[in-house]
Design an enzyme around this catalytic site. Structure first.
Site, short mmCIF file in Angstrom:
data_model
loop_
_atom_site.label_atom_id
_atom_site.label_comp_id
_atom_site.label_asym_id
_atom_site.label_seq_id
_atom_site.Cartn_x
_atom_site.Cartn_y
_atom_site.Cartn_z
N VAL A 53 3.44 2.87 -8.61
CA VAL A 53 4.62 2.27 -7.96
C VAL A 53 5.48 1.56 -9.00
O VAL A 53 6.72 1.66 -8.98
CB VAL A 53 4.19 1.30 -6.83
CG1 VAL A 53 5.42 0.75 -6.12
CG2 VAL A 53 3.28 2.00 -5.83
N VAL A 88 3.17 -2.50 3.89
CA VAL A 88 2.79 -1.71 5.08
C VAL A 88 3.77 -0.55 5.24
O VAL A 88 4.98 -0.77 5.29
CB VAL A 88 2.84 -2.55 6.37
CG1 VAL A 88 2.44 -1.71 7.59
CG2 VAL A 88 1.95 -3.78 6.28
N GLY A 92 4.75 2.07 3.30
CA GLY A 92 5.55 2.69 2.23
C GLY A 92 7.02 2.59 2.55
O GLY A 92 7.55 1.50 2.75
N GLY A 101 -3.40 13.62 -5.85
CA GLY A 101 -3.04 12.24 -6.21
C GLY A 101 -2.79 11.35 -5.00
O GLY A 101 -2.29 10.23 -5.14
N GLU A 129 -7.33 7.73 -4.11
CA GLU A 129 -7.84 7.20 -5.37
C GLU A 129 -9.22 7.78 -5.64
O GLU A 129 -9.87 8.34 -4.75
CB GLU A 129 -7.92 5.68 -5.28
CG GLU A 129 -6.54 5.07 -5.15
CD GLU A 129 -6.58 3.58 -4.96
OE1 GLU A 129 -7.57 2.97 -5.39
OE2 GLU A 129 -5.64 3.05 -4.38
N LYS A 141 -3.37 -3.96 6.62
CA LYS A 141 -1.99 -3.70 7.09
C LYS A 141 -1.83 -4.11 8.55
O LYS A 141 -0.81 -4.69 8.94
CB LYS A 141 -1.65 -2.22 6.90
CG LYS A 141 -1.61 -1.81 5.42
CD LYS A 141 -1.56 -0.31 5.28
CE LYS A 141 -1.52 0.11 3.82
NZ LYS A 141 -1.75 1.54 3.63
N1 LIG Z 1 0.43 4.03 -4.62
C1 LIG Z 1 0.88 3.95 -3.37
O1 LIG Z 1 1.15 4.98 -2.71
C2 LIG Z 1 1.09 2.62 -2.72
C3 LIG Z 1 1.67 2.56 -1.43
C4 LIG Z 1 1.90 1.32 -0.83
C5 LIG Z 1 1.52 0.17 -1.50
N2 LIG Z 1 0.93 0.26 -2.73
C6 LIG Z 1 0.54 -0.99 -3.38
O2 LIG Z 1 1.28 -1.13 -4.58
C7 LIG Z 1 0.51 -1.82 -5.55
C8 LIG Z 1 0.42 -0.97 -6.80
O3 LIG Z 1 -0.20 0.26 -6.48
P1 LIG Z 1 -0.24 1.46 -7.54
O4 LIG Z 1 -0.61 2.67 -6.76
O5 LIG Z 1 0.99 1.49 -8.35
O6 LIG Z 1 -1.49 1.01 -8.43
P2 LIG Z 1 -1.86 1.52 -9.90
O7 LIG Z 1 -1.31 2.89 -10.13
O8 LIG Z 1 -3.31 1.31 -10.07
O9 LIG Z 1 -1.06 0.52 -10.86
C9 LIG Z 1 -1.44 -0.82 -11.06
C10 LIG Z 1 -0.94 -1.24 -12.44
O10 LIG Z 1 -1.22 -2.63 -12.59
C11 LIG Z 1 -1.97 -2.82 -13.78
N3 LIG Z 1 -2.93 -3.88 -13.57
C12 LIG Z 1 -3.94 -3.92 -12.67
N4 LIG Z 1 -4.63 -5.07 -12.77
C13 LIG Z 1 -4.02 -5.76 -13.76
C14 LIG Z 1 -4.29 -7.04 -14.34
N5 LIG Z 1 -5.33 -7.79 -13.94
N6 LIG Z 1 -3.48 -7.46 -15.33
C15 LIG Z 1 -2.45 -6.70 -15.75
N7 LIG Z 1 -2.16 -5.49 -15.27
C16 LIG Z 1 -2.94 -5.02 -14.26
C17 LIG Z 1 -2.72 -1.50 -13.98
O11 LIG Z 1 -3.08 -1.35 -15.36
P3 LIG Z 1 -4.19 -0.29 -15.81
O12 LIG Z 1 -3.43 0.92 -16.18
O13 LIG Z 1 -4.87 -0.94 -16.96
O14 LIG Z 1 -5.13 -0.08 -14.66
C18 LIG Z 1 -1.67 -0.49 -13.56
O15 LIG Z 1 -0.77 -0.18 -14.60
C19 LIG Z 1 -0.84 -2.09 -4.88
O16 LIG Z 1 -0.83 -3.37 -4.30
C20 LIG Z 1 -0.91 -1.03 -3.81
O17 LIG Z 1 -1.74 -1.38 -2.73
C21 LIG Z 1 0.72 1.44 -3.35
#
Ligand SMILES: NC(=O)c1ccc[n+]([C@@H]2O[C@H](COP(=O)([O-])OP(=O)(O)OC[C@H]3O[C@@H](n4cnc5c(N)ncnc54)[C@H](OP(=O)(O)O)[C@@H]3O)[C@@H](O)[C@H]2O)c1
Length: 435
Positions: free
Chosen positions: A40, A149, A151, A204, A207, A222
């Site tokens: 994201v 909640v 997207g 993708g 997870e 949510k």
């Molecule tokens: N993906 C979706 O479809 C989606 C939909 C709705 C909501 N969300 C929400 O959006 C948020 C992000 O999701 P995402 O899918 O983008 O997750 P993601 O791909 O795992 O990205 C998270 C990023 O944050 C970094 N990170 C994690 N912990 C960290 C820490 N302690 N210190 C510094 N950097 C840190 C990670 O680094 P690393 O590369 O080192 O792991 C990664 O680059 C979450 O809250 C998720 O629930 C996601």
């Protein structure tokens, strides 16, 4: 967006038109720092980098060097020291790291430093939402979480604005795109759950560890946010009765068809007789329900108000670009100073009550015809059998039945009693049938 409609995803950053932000923004350019450069975070940065009135100032991520990309302007500071963000002149912090900590503390510190925050983090908002919203208010800042909640589906915006004039009594929906992908593909292709999950991971959508999706915790977080904002009722995500989707078989979809239903992971919260009924897990829903038309990784929700009746919202509930749309919409709303904090004090704690509905049972037995024994057992619990289901092609030792309405507690007693019968090898599965 019509259910099932194809939506073209954002392509090459350079080729996209700018947002129409000028019309709604305060003339001053907003300086935005991004925490987390994952799925994201990258999609949000992609929008910010071509938007003249929003300036990306920082990208914070652990071990940040490996995250650098050439399409982010040189003026953006890449850092793994959060103090760089806190001490900067960024006026907005976008938290997209996920997980409870350190995300929760990062949001607190940003608000305390006089920065507004946008987050997509359902775990943090389900657990610490009221505390953080209070903190924002104390510091004269805003905290927006529309992406946590649904997207790109503006569920929280509908609750806070579009339907705020009504008293909502029920929220029933599909809030986890991964589970919906798995179940709608099992339905469409008669495939097994492990195969559908593997496909979701390949694409993708899921997870590598999809535990919290499958066991319902993600959806419960949510649902807790939706219940607080829409039904003004406190709902602890960890106390929502949950069932995993892991035990669903292709046969369950065939049985469900016999009573005009399909199966989805449903999140339900309902106020009735001054009590709150909630559940997350597999449920049979009528084929003509808008929720049954929710395919792939879409989300959908039916919000029921005392005066407005049912309102259906549906669309892309997950994925980097749809979620980024919700994040940027929150940034624009803050920039336009259009949002106001919901009154946390209006949230009430209600006693919880069991769901009361028809139930589906699936029984695994050792070859004996159980229909009469089961019917007697069910009737001994004061419940009526609606239909005995037996798929003609079934070569295995499965049987299923649908019961008339009873409380979830009584249905559970029936399942426990069935388990004790000779020839039944495991506790029958028991899922609600929602009308
Ligand atoms: N993906 C979706 O479809 C989606 C939909 C709705 C909501 N969300 C929400 O959006 C948020 C992000 O999701 P995402 O899918 O983008 O997750 P993601 O791909 O795992 O990205 C998270 C990023 O944050 C970094 N990170 C994690 N912990 C960290 C820490 N302690 N210190 C510094 N950097 C840190 C990670 O680094 P690393 O590369 O080192 O792991 C990664 O680059 C979450 O809250 C998720 O629930 C996601």
């Amino acid at each position: 967006v019509a259910l099932g409609a194809q939506v073209s995803l954002v392509g090459d950053p350079g080729k996209r038109p700018p947002l129409r932000a000028e019309a709604v923004l305060h003339p001053a350019t907003r300086k935005v720092a991004l925490l987390g450069f994952g799925t994201v975070g990258r999609a949000v940065a992609d929008i910010l980098c071509r938007e003249p009135h929003l300036r990306l100032t920082h990208v914070f991520n652990r071990n940040v060097e490996r995250k650098r990309v050439s399409w982010v302007p040189d003026r953006v500071q890449w850092t793994d020291n959060y103090q760089d963000v806190l001490q900067s002149d960024a006026d907005l912090v976008i938290e997209l790291m996920g997980g409870l900590e350190p995300a929760h503390q990062c949001i607190r510190q940003a608000l305390q430093s006089g920065k507004s925050v946008v987050t997509a983090n359902k775990h943090v908002m389900a657990k610490y939402g009221p505390e953080l919203l209070d903190l924002a208010r104390q510091h004269g800042q805003q905290l927006e979480y529309g992406a946590s909640v649904g997207g790109a589906v503006p569920i929280l915006a509908a609750l806070r604005y579009g339907l705020a004039g009504d008293c909502l009594v029920r929220a029933c929906g599909i809030l986890n795109g991964t589970c919906n992908y798995i179940l709608s593909n099992m339905e469409a292709n008669a495939t097994t759950l492990p195969a559908a999950l593997a496909e979701a991971q390949r694409l993708g959508y899921a997870e590598s560890n999809p535990c919290d999706d499958v066991n319902g915790l993600d959806a419960a977080c949510k649902l807790s946010i939706v219940t607080r904002l829409g039904l003004h009722a406190e709902l602890n995500a960890f106390e929502v009765p949950r069932q995993s989707i892991a035990n669903i078989l292709p046969e369950d979809f065939r049985y469900a068809r016999q009573i005009g239903c399909t199966i989805r992971q449903i999140s339900l919260a309902e106020l009735q007789s001054n009590s709150l009924r909630s559940a997350v897990g597999p449920a049979l829903i009528p084929l003509q329900s808008p929720l049954a038309a929710c395919m792939d990784n879409q989300n959908a929700i039916i919000l029921t108000g005392e005066r407005s009746g049912d309102t259906v919202l549906a669309g892309r509930g997950a994925g980097g670009h749809p979620t980024a749309v919700a994040v940027v919409s929150d940034i624009l709303a803050i920039a336009a100073k259009g949002h106001s904090m919901p009154a946390v004090s209006s949230v009430r704690k209600y006693p919880s009550a069991d769901l009361y509905c028809a139930h589906y049972f699936r029984i695994c037995h050792r070859g004996v015809d159980f229909s009469r024994t089961l019917m007697n057992l069910i009737e001994a619990h004061g419940v009526r059998m609606r239909k005995w289901l037996q798929h003609p092609d079934s070569t295995n030792q499965l049987a299923a039945c649908a019961l008339e309405a009873c409380s979830a507690g009584v249905a559970n007693l029936v399942a426990t009693a069935m388990e004790k019968l000779d020839g039944i090898s495991q506790k029958p599965l028991c899922w609600p049938i929602l009308g």
